[in-house]
Design a protein around this motif. Structure first.
Motif, PDB file in Angstrom:
ATOM      1  N   UNK A 141       0.835  -1.210   0.000  1.00  0.00           N
ATOM      2  CA  UNK A 141       0.000   0.000   0.000  1.00  0.00           C
ATOM      3  C   UNK A 141       0.865   1.252   0.000  1.00  0.00           C
ATOM      4  N   UNK A 142       1.893   1.262   0.841  1.00  0.00           N
ATOM      5  CA  UNK A 142       2.748   2.446   0.932  1.00  0.00           C
ATOM      6  C   UNK A 142       3.558   2.619  -0.349  1.00  0.00           C
ATOM      7  N   UNK A 143       3.993   1.511  -0.932  1.00  0.00           N
ATOM      8  CA  UNK A 143       4.678   1.596  -2.219  1.00  0.00           C
ATOM      9  C   UNK A 143       3.766   2.259  -3.260  1.00  0.00           C
ATOM     10  N   UNK A 144       2.517   1.798  -3.331  1.00  0.00           N
ATOM     11  CA  UNK A 144       1.570   2.382  -4.290  1.00  0.00           C
ATOM     12  C   UNK A 144       1.310   3.852  -3.983  1.00  0.00           C
ATOM     13  N   UNK A 145       1.287   4.185  -2.701  1.00  0.00           N
ATOM     14  CA  UNK A 145       1.074   5.577  -2.299  1.00  0.00           C
ATOM     15  C   UNK A 145       2.227   6.456  -2.766  1.00  0.00           C
ATOM     16  N   UNK A 146       3.433   6.008  -2.532  1.00  0.00           N
ATOM     17  CA  UNK A 146       4.616   6.785  -2.943  1.00  0.00           C
ATOM     18  C   UNK A 146       4.625   6.975  -4.454  1.00  0.00           C
ATOM     19  N   UNK A 147       4.343   5.892  -5.180  1.00  0.00           N
ATOM     20  CA  UNK A 147       4.344   5.991  -6.644  1.00  0.00           C
ATOM     21  C   UNK A 147       3.229   6.924  -7.127  1.00  0.00           C
ATOM     22  N   UNK A 148       2.059   6.843  -6.486  1.00  0.00           N
ATOM     23  CA  UNK A 148       0.951   7.697  -6.893  1.00  0.00           C
ATOM     24  C   UNK A 148       1.200   9.160  -6.593  1.00  0.00           C
ATOM     25  N   UNK A 193       3.741  14.042   4.624  1.00  0.00           N
ATOM     26  CA  UNK A 193       2.992  13.656   5.819  1.00  0.00           C
ATOM     27  C   UNK A 193       2.080  12.461   5.534  1.00  0.00           C
ATOM     28  N   UNK A 194       1.741  12.237   4.276  1.00  0.00           N
ATOM     29  CA  UNK A 194       0.871  11.119   3.924  1.00  0.00           C
ATOM     30  C   UNK A 194       1.570   9.771   4.033  1.00  0.00           C
ATOM     31  N   UNK A 195       2.902   9.786   4.051  1.00  0.00           N
ATOM     32  CA  UNK A 195       3.629   8.509   4.101  1.00  0.00           C
ATOM     33  C   UNK A 195       4.669   8.424   5.217  1.00  0.00           C
ATOM     34  N   UNK A 196       5.102   9.554   5.728  1.00  0.00           N
ATOM     35  CA  UNK A 196       6.183   9.555   6.725  1.00  0.00           C
ATOM     36  C   UNK A 196       5.941   8.574   7.871  1.00  0.00           C
ATOM     37  N   UNK A 197       4.739   8.597   8.439  1.00  0.00           N
ATOM     38  CA  UNK A 197       4.475   7.842   9.657  1.00  0.00           C
ATOM     39  C   UNK A 197       4.237   6.358   9.416  1.00  0.00           C
ATOM     40  N   UNK A 238      14.699   2.666  -4.193  1.00  0.00           N
ATOM     41  CA  UNK A 238      15.937   2.253  -3.542  1.00  0.00           C
ATOM     42  C   UNK A 238      16.373   3.265  -2.489  1.00  0.00           C
ATOM     43  N   UNK A 239      15.799   4.453  -2.524  1.00  0.00           N
ATOM     44  CA  UNK A 239      16.081   5.488  -1.528  1.00  0.00           C
ATOM     45  C   UNK A 239      14.765   6.183  -1.194  1.00  0.00           C
ATOM     46  N   UNK A 240      13.945   5.477  -0.423  1.00  0.00           N
ATOM     47  CA  UNK A 240      12.600   5.957  -0.130  1.00  0.00           C
ATOM     48  C   UNK A 240      12.626   7.257   0.662  1.00  0.00           C
ATOM     49  N   UNK A 241      13.510   7.356   1.640  1.00  0.00           N
ATOM     50  CA  UNK A 241      13.542   8.559   2.471  1.00  0.00           C
ATOM     51  C   UNK A 241      13.842   9.801   1.635  1.00  0.00           C
ATOM     52  N   UNK A 242      14.761   9.695   0.693  1.00  0.00           N
ATOM     53  CA  UNK A 242      15.081  10.835  -0.166  1.00  0.00           C
ATOM     54  C   UNK A 242      13.904  11.166  -1.083  1.00  0.00           C
ATOM     55  N   UNK A 243      13.232  10.142  -1.564  1.00  0.00           N
ATOM     56  CA  UNK A 243      12.061  10.367  -2.417  1.00  0.00           C
ATOM     57  C   UNK A 243      10.972  11.102  -1.655  1.00  0.00           C
ATOM     58  N   UNK A 244      10.669  10.612  -0.460  1.00  0.00           N
ATOM     59  CA  UNK A 244       9.613  11.223   0.348  1.00  0.00           C
ATOM     60  C   UNK A 244       9.958  12.664   0.704  1.00  0.00           C
TER      61      UNK A 244
END
Length: 428
Positions: A239-246, A272-276, A258-264
């Motif tokens: 779900x979170x993967x789909x959220x980040x991509x969307x 804020x929609x994905x951090x937590x 491969x670097x989710x924190x930098x992407x977010x």
């Protein structure tokens, strides 16, 4: 379709004080009776179920036109968190309309949605319309505590009322999130699990002036500090993967899994929609020990609000045991499952279509909720839950800050928007 009732219904519900202090003394029955009355006015039979004195729930089923389709659950809770009137610009139970806003505790969480649910089905009754699927409405008690007197009671004692239901919708999704001139509508497709912990340290009681290497307070303090400062590893759920991509696609931001924190970090306010929900978490919230400054107590206790991403419960428990150490024991004060729903499912596509029909040019994205809803309890019946309480909000209104916050309020036209979207979704 806009229902002329929705504002009246929402204001009336806000004026019914259903504060849930979390100690078992909530009082939802007056609101449940109001809901049952409004359903009865529309010719809809409702079952009022009291799980304890003054703790009441309402369930009703509206028969659809296509018996071959599985029923859908639409649920909202009737209780609200406490509010201190002295802190508010208006009385929190006034249901006052000011500057185009309906003010009061529950306007967002979630009597506004309760009113939208009522408004939609009352409009169907007036206009002689029926949805294709059976629609089961549930108005629950006790969501703001353990749900013991609400959804838990319903699924354990009255599961027959939800026979055949496969999917459900409720709070915390489908609202406007403004970022960079774009309008996102995050729809809930998952929830972190609840893991509220009670920590207990036991040591040797004694005089505060003497050496004591078996100090319960010191042991507890160390455990609490380790839990608070532990850096939980990234756990990227579907779900979170789909959220980040969307979100990345909506904002035109490159996504590097491969670097989710930098992407977010590139998402700006939308992070804020994905951090937590990228990780498990453990936040200490309560401490209790001792009764006098010069007496070392025998026991000390602490409470920690833990949250667990889907499929990470075993890891969570192992890490907690390691961090608290041998001198401190821990147990669950309250635990509930994590949830995941398919953001590619037809139901999600129908939610997106209903939103975009009312707000063309917006972007609908899935997201995982950091907290929890009654969907956790209904999942025990095999019901897949989505967060979908549609509201079109202006850019200057901080939706997340209104949950449990001072001066909770909702635009009147947001409620009218929500009625139209819910109607469109439930009748397609």
């Amino acid at each position: 379709m806009a229902d002329p009732d929705v504002l009246t219904l929402a204001a009336d519900l806000i004026r019914i004080d259903t504060t849930n202090p979390g100690d078992g003394t909530g009082r939802e029955r007056p609101a449940a009776e109001y809901v049952a009355e409004k359903l009865a006015e529309a010719g809809i039979d409702a079952t009022l179920i009291e799980s304890a004195p003054n703790r009441a729930n309402v369930v009703a089923r509206i028969t659809g036109t296509d018996p071959g389709r599985a029923p859908i659950l639409v649920h909202g809770h009737l209780d609200v968190v406490p509010a201190q009137a002295a802190d508010w610009s208006v009385h929190p139970f006034s249901g006052e309309v000011r500057d185009g806003m309906l003010w009061g505790r529950g306007a967002i969480d979630m009597k506004g949605m309760d009113a939208m649910m009522l408004a939609v089905v009352r409009a169907w009754a007036r206009e002689g319309r029926r949805p294709p699927r059976d629609v089961v409405l549930a108005f629950t008690a006790d969501e703001e505590a353990s749900a013991e007197h609400g959804s838990t009671w319903l699924v354990t004692k009255h599961a027959d009322l939800f026979e055949g239901v496969t999917e459900g919708i409720s709070e915390s999704g489908g609202y406007t999130f403004h970022v960079g001139g774009r309008r996102l509508y995050p729809v809930g497709a998952g929830e972190r699990g609840t893991a509220w912990l009670k920590l207990t340290a036991r040591g040797r009681a004694g005089h505060g002036s003497r050496v004591n290497h078996d100090n319960a307070v010191a042991a507890l303090a160390g455990a609490v500090h380790r839990l608070a400062t532990y850096e939980w590893p990234l756990r990227l759920t579907p779900t979170v993967r789909a959220s980040i991509e969307g979100i990345g696609a909506a904002l035109g931001v490159p996504v590097d899994l491969a670097d989710v924190d930098a992407t977010v970090a590139r998402f700006g306010p939308a992070r804020v929609l994905v951090d937590a929900v990228l990780r498990n978490s453990t936040n200490p919230t309560m401490l209790s020990a001792g009764y006098k400054v010069n007496v070392i107590p025998e026991t000390a206790t602490a409470y920690v609000d833990g949250r667990v991403v889907p499929d990470a419960r075993d890891e969570f428990e192992a890490v907690v045991s390691s961090l608290v150490g041998p001198d401190v024991s821990w147990e669950y004060e309250h635990a509930e499952v994590a949830l995941s729903a398919d953001p590619t499912a037809p139901a999600f596509a129908a939610m997106a279509a209903a939103l975009l029909a009312e707000d063309p040019g917006a972007h609908v994205v899935p997201y995982c909720m950091a907290g929890g809803t009654d969907a956790k309890q209904f999942s025990r019946l095999g019901i897949t839950g989505y967060g979908f309480s549609p509201l079109r909000l202006p850019p200057d209104l901080d939706y997340s800050a209104l949950f449990h916050g001072v001066d909770e309020r909702v635009p009147v036209d947001a409620l009218e928007f929500g009625v139209r979207v819910l109607d469109r979704f439930l009748t397609t």
